[in-house]
Design a protein around this motif. Structure first.
Motif, PDB file in Angstrom:
ATOM      1  N   ALA A 169      34.171  25.793  41.216  1.00  0.00           N
ATOM      2  CA  ALA A 169      33.165  25.801  42.277  1.00  0.00           C
ATOM      3  C   ALA A 169      33.322  26.966  43.241  1.00  0.00           C
ATOM      4  O   ALA A 169      32.483  27.162  44.115  1.00  0.00           O
ATOM      5  N   GLN A 170      34.380  27.743  43.067  1.00  0.00           N
ATOM      6  CA  GLN A 170      34.625  28.861  43.971  1.00  0.00           C
ATOM      7  C   GLN A 170      33.706  30.034  43.637  1.00  0.00           C
ATOM      8  O   GLN A 170      33.383  30.278  42.480  1.00  0.00           O
ATOM      9  N   ALA A 171      33.329  30.748  44.670  1.00  0.00           N
ATOM     10  CA  ALA A 171      32.503  31.945  44.504  1.00  0.00           C
ATOM     11  C   ALA A 171      33.404  33.171  44.462  1.00  0.00           C
ATOM     12  O   ALA A 171      34.419  33.226  45.160  1.00  0.00           O
ATOM     13  N   ASP A 181      36.208  28.479  51.118  1.00  0.00           N
ATOM     14  CA  ASP A 181      35.763  28.438  49.731  1.00  0.00           C
ATOM     15  C   ASP A 181      36.945  28.296  48.773  1.00  0.00           C
ATOM     16  O   ASP A 181      36.829  27.659  47.727  1.00  0.00           O
ATOM     17  N   ARG A 182      38.085  28.885  49.119  1.00  0.00           N
ATOM     18  CA  ARG A 182      39.255  28.820  48.241  1.00  0.00           C
ATOM     19  C   ARG A 182      39.878  27.422  48.207  1.00  0.00           C
ATOM     20  O   ARG A 182      40.726  27.151  47.358  1.00  0.00           O
ATOM     21  N   GLN A 183      39.479  26.526  49.094  1.00  0.00           N
ATOM     22  CA  GLN A 183      39.983  25.159  49.087  1.00  0.00           C
ATOM     23  C   GLN A 183      39.211  24.270  48.122  1.00  0.00           C
ATOM     24  O   GLN A 183      39.597  23.119  47.903  1.00  0.00           O
ATOM     25  N   GLN A 184      38.121  24.800  47.541  1.00  0.00           N
ATOM     26  CA  GLN A 184      37.352  24.039  46.574  1.00  0.00           C
ATOM     27  C   GLN A 184      37.985  24.143  45.186  1.00  0.00           C
ATOM     28  O   GLN A 184      38.957  24.865  44.974  1.00  0.00           O
ATOM     29  N   LEU A 185      37.424  23.413  44.234  1.00  0.00           N
ATOM     30  CA  LEU A 185      37.889  23.483  42.856  1.00  0.00           C
ATOM     31  C   LEU A 185      37.652  24.882  42.303  1.00  0.00           C
ATOM     32  O   LEU A 185      36.707  25.566  42.712  1.00  0.00           O
ATOM     33  N   PRO A 186      38.491  25.335  41.363  1.00  0.00           N
ATOM     34  CA  PRO A 186      38.346  26.701  40.838  1.00  0.00           C
ATOM     35  C   PRO A 186      36.965  27.007  40.285  1.00  0.00           C
ATOM     36  O   PRO A 186      36.430  28.103  40.485  1.00  0.00           O
ATOM     37  N   SER A 212      37.628  29.886  32.235  1.00  0.00           N
ATOM     38  CA  SER A 212      38.660  30.863  32.578  1.00  0.00           C
ATOM     39  C   SER A 212      38.056  32.095  33.206  1.00  0.00           C
ATOM     40  O   SER A 212      38.632  32.697  34.113  1.00  0.00           O
ATOM     41  N   SER A 213      36.838  32.492  32.741  1.00  0.00           N
ATOM     42  CA  SER A 213      36.172  33.642  33.353  1.00  0.00           C
ATOM     43  C   SER A 213      35.804  33.359  34.789  1.00  0.00           C
ATOM     44  O   SER A 213      35.914  34.221  35.665  1.00  0.00           O
ATOM     45  N   GLY A 214      35.359  32.112  35.060  1.00  0.00           N
ATOM     46  CA  GLY A 214      35.017  31.769  36.437  1.00  0.00           C
ATOM     47  C   GLY A 214      36.218  31.794  37.333  1.00  0.00           C
ATOM     48  O   GLY A 214      36.155  32.236  38.475  1.00  0.00           O
ATOM     49  N   GLY A 219      39.341  34.469  41.690  1.00  0.00           N
ATOM     50  CA  GLY A 219      40.656  34.735  42.244  1.00  0.00           C
ATOM     51  C   GLY A 219      41.239  36.083  41.903  1.00  0.00           C
ATOM     52  O   GLY A 219      42.425  36.296  42.113  1.00  0.00           O
ATOM     53  N   TRP A 220      40.389  36.999  41.385  1.00  0.00           N
ATOM     54  CA  TRP A 220      40.954  38.282  40.948  1.00  0.00           C
ATOM     55  C   TRP A 220      41.522  39.052  42.118  1.00  0.00           C
ATOM     56  O   TRP A 220      42.563  39.701  42.002  1.00  0.00           O
TER      57      TRP A 220
END
Length: 311
Positions: A220-222, A213-218, A9-11, A16-17
């Motif tokens: 795996a996102q930076a 990057d936002r199209q990747q899994l949550p 959840s932190s990742g 996405g903050w």
């Protein structure tokens, strides 16, 4: 299981903050009337910071004979990395380790922004900042919009906003040129449009990397700060190599520096900190809002100046 879930959840929050905050602000009917005020305050603060940095540079560079643009840009990137890592060590800013794949995707904006920063400091170090270079800055939002449409970004301005930005920026450029330009060095005819294109390309490519990057899994996102940290690391390598290859080598620059003067340290620190803050705002706006918004923020003072002279 509980620590694992907390880590995931932190990742997701870190990645996405910025998007969630932007979405909540745009959907809140209470805060919507305050958005123009926030934008105006941001423009004023950024313009004052840019004006202060130019004022300090106009004193520091000629007084201490320090026209070393590559050295100043390299030092600014190191200071930015230092503060970013310090926040990470203090536990205030979670950062992932440097990702090679992300670094490769950010290689183009890293090269473009590094060269652009060197050209911008060169314009301040010479007498060129009153000539062609600042006069072309009002065209930055227009060029950035063109590249945004060309790269097919999702964060594109509306037709009405694009028309308004084009009219205001184009009119400002025409007024500035019609009022006459100061002494123009021959290199400005090459460096001014080159810096304009490189800055626009760096902003739009950053936004393109974020969208991919936002199209990747949550997981795996930076996060935005991971991307900013990777960008700074790339810039440090690029500027470091450029400084080693530059005629003003590190040994020559360090030997001709007035290390014994406290005023020298004060001026130098002020330039580096102001440049760090302004570049951070540019990058964050490009990543969180849009590259056109970052271009408008960067060139707002130069766009407004010709209109102020008419009053």
């Amino acid at each position: 299981m509980k620590p694992c879930l907390l880590g995931k959840s932190s990742g997701r929050w870190r990645s996405g903050w910025c998007a969630s905050v932007t979405k909540s602000l745009s959907s809140s009917h209470v805060l919507m009337p305050l958005v123009p005020t926030f934008c105006l305050v941001a423009l004023v603060v950024y313009g004052l910071g840019d004006k202060l940095r130019n004022f300090v540079s106009s004193i520091f560079i000629p007084q201490y004979h320090y026209p070393y643009s590559v050295a100043l840009c390299f030092s600014q990137v190191l200071v930015s990395l230092f503060f970013l890592k310090l926040l990470h060590v203090l536990g205030l800013l979670p950062l992932k380790q440097y990702s090679r794949s992300l670094g490769e995707r950010l290689l183009v904006p890293s090269i473009c922004s590094s060269i652009h920063n060197v050209l911008a400091v060169w314009a301040k170090a010479s007498s060129s900042y009153s000539g062609l270079y600042p006069s072309t800055l009002p065209l930055l939002p227009i060029v950035t919009m063109g590249l945004s449409f060309w790269l097919r970004l999702t964060s594109l301005p509306t037709i009405h906003m694009s028309t308004l930005i084009s009219i205001v920026s184009g009119t400002s450029f025409v007024i500035a040129v019609s009022q006459g330009l100061a002494h123009i060095e021959p290199l400005e005819y090459l460096y001014a449009p080159l810096a304009l294109i490189l800055h626009s390309l760096s902003l739009t490519w950053l936004a393109k990397v974020v969208e991919a990057d936002r199209q990747q899994l949550p997981d795996a996102q930076a996060s935005i700060f991971d991307i900013y940290n990777t960008l700074l690391v790339n810039q440090s390598w690029i500027l470091g190599l450029l400084w080693l290859l530059h005629p003003d080598s590190p040994w020559q620059v360090l030997s001709q520096t007035s290390w014994h003067s406290l005023l020298f340290h004060g001026y130098l620190l002020a330039i580096l900190l102001l440049g760090m803050a302004l570049n951070f705002l540019d990058t964050i706006v490009a990543l969180c809002v849009s590259p056109v918004a970052a271009a408008a923020l960067h060139s707002a003072r130069q766009v407004a100046q010709p209109f102020m002279h008419l009053l």
